[in-house]
Design an enzyme around this catalytic site. Structure first.
Site, PDB file in Angstrom:
ATOM      1  N   HIS A  20       0.939  -1.413   0.085  1.00 27.62           N
ATOM      2  CA  HIS A  20      -0.075   0.099  -0.071  1.00 27.62           C
ATOM      3  C   HIS A  20       0.822   1.284   0.108  1.00 27.62           C
ATOM      4  CE1 HIS A  20       0.842   0.978   4.283  1.00 27.62           C
ATOM      5  NE2 HIS A  20       0.515  -0.473   4.575  1.00 27.62           N
TER       6      HIS A  20
ATOM      7  N   CYS B 146       2.764  -4.961   6.673  1.00 27.91           N
ATOM      8  CA  CYS B 146       2.347  -4.754   5.257  1.00 27.91           C
ATOM      9  C   CYS B 146       3.669  -3.897   4.630  1.00 27.91           C
ATOM     10  CB  CYS B 146       1.392  -3.835   4.942  1.00 27.91           C
ATOM     11  SG  CYS B 146      -0.189  -4.597   5.895  1.00 27.91           S
TER      12      CYS B 146
END
Length: 203
Positions: free
Chosen positions: A163, A179
């Site tokens: 992301h 992440c």
């Protein structure tokens, strides 16, 4: 294979909640859904310098991964993400990764994609950070940034994402909870190049 490099555990990291680093004079309503406010480099451009840090880390090079075109390879030790291209080339992007204790490695796939995604912190994160919101709509204040690609194994959401970030200073660092972070300009570029089902190899 990565020549003469010892690649250790891989990490994919959810961004920490923080104040936006982009255009603080702009309101979320006027800024976050207008991609014209985000400048993206052409593949042949050098780094484009922003106010305090590069806005893109994108480079084309000989592919060190030996993966099939369309495969994403995440080198967490050196903090690079590679997208394998035809003709033995790859796009390389700088990334931020998870802090110690949140490492994993393996093979996943892109299970879904979202533009300016909303964010619902997982229960495990809320236990560690009860101050976090239970839900946040998409926008420049959102720690998932401009785009998100959700990683799955089989039909199961691994709860890891590739992301964007509103903390561009964290690119190249190990600070998050699992992440992979990219600059917003970089994640937008990657988002256009990979589809749902793309293989993600975490080294």
């Amino acid at each position: 294979m990565f020549n003469s490099r010892s690649i250790v555990a891989a990490v994919l990291a959810t961004a920490a909640f923080a104040a936006p680093a982009l255009a603080q004079s702009e309101s979320s309503a006027s800024f976050f859904r207008d991609d014209r406010n985000v400048r993206v480099a052409a593949l042949t451009d050098p780094l484009i310098l922003g106010r305090e840090s590069p806005q893109t880390t994108r480079e084309i090079m000989t592919d060190p991964t030996e993966q099939r075109p369309g495969t994403i390879t995440i080198d967490t030790q050196n903090r690079y993400l590679y997208l394998s291209l035809p003709d033995g080339r790859a796009l390389r992007y700088g990334i931020g990764v998870g802090r110690p204790g949140f490492e994993w490695k393996g093979v996943a796939r892109v299970g879904r994609k979202a533009e300016w995604p909303s964010w619902t912190p997982p229960a495990e994160m809320l236990k560690r950070r009860p101050d976090l919101p239970r839900f946040m709509p998409g926008g420049i204040d959102n720690p998932l940034g401009a785009r998100a690609m959700y990683l799955y194994s089989g039909g199961r959401d691994l709860l890891y994402r590739i992301h964007g970030t509103n903390e561009p200073w964290s690119i190249g660092e190990a600070v998050s909870s699992g992440c992979i972070r990219m600059m917003n300009e970089d994640v937008k570029d990657l988002y256009t190049r990979v589809g749902v089902g793309a293989t993600v190899v975490v080294l």
